[in-house]
Write a protein that holds these residues in place. Sequence first.
Motif, PDB file in Angstrom:
ATOM      1  N   ARG A  70       0.824  -1.217   0.000  1.00 23.60           N
ATOM      2  CA  ARG A  70       0.000   0.000   0.000  1.00 23.60           C
ATOM      3  C   ARG A  70       0.855   1.262   0.000  1.00 23.60           C
ATOM      4  O   ARG A  70       0.545   2.217  -0.698  1.00 23.60           O
ATOM      5  N   LYS A  71       1.915   1.259   0.773  1.00 23.78           N
ATOM      6  CA  LYS A  71       2.749   2.464   0.917  1.00 23.78           C
ATOM      7  C   LYS A  71       3.398   2.871  -0.404  1.00 23.78           C
ATOM      8  O   LYS A  71       3.430   4.047  -0.755  1.00 23.78           O
ATOM      9  N   VAL A  73       2.415   1.622  -3.289  1.00 25.73           N
ATOM     10  CA  VAL A  73       1.366   1.407  -4.279  1.00 25.73           C
ATOM     11  C   VAL A  73       1.825   0.383  -5.324  1.00 25.73           C
ATOM     12  O   VAL A  73       2.316   0.724  -6.390  1.00 25.73           O
TER      13      VAL A  73
END
Length: 193
Positions: A70-71, A73
């Motif tokens: 997530r960080k 992407v």
Amino acid sequence: MKSICIYCGSNPGRGAVYAGAARELARELVNRDLKLVYGGASVGIMGLIADTVLELGGQAVGVIPEALVRKEVAHANLTELFVTQSMHERKTLMSELSDGFIAMPGGIGTLEEIFEVWTWAQLGFHGKPCGLLNVDGYFDSLIAFLDNAVAEQFVQQPHRDMLIVDAVADTLLDRFASYEAPTIVKWIEKGER
């Protein structure tokens, strides 16, 4: 060589020159039928080089730890995406999947990755080429530091020479294609600690 690992930033950098260099390196990889192995993100220089490789019909393989999905992407449209449990597992897998390693301008992670894989070469763990794509003089100060480390006898010249530096993607990849690992490996004299 079938695949090249590119270490680069999850940020785009300050100038358009970095994006241009990423696109040019991507074109050279595809023209030479070399698969891209990289950190798996869809942002920054990382995302740009992967997107360009894919747009040109090449293969892009990402390797990203679960904690960064997530960080950073994670890129959703790669040829392959491996999600690892740790950074150590990420770097090991990237090394196993690659026949050479290039650092483009990037931050601390980029430097750490190229230095680790270059150290592995120095220790004789692999004979694959390692290099810096010195876009717009980005690595000039680092190169001067490394040359000073040789002058101060903390790095042997053959080990310094293992890190290939060029400002042009085409030339750097030509040098990779003709690379032969030196037979000298890191050693410590008796009594040194």
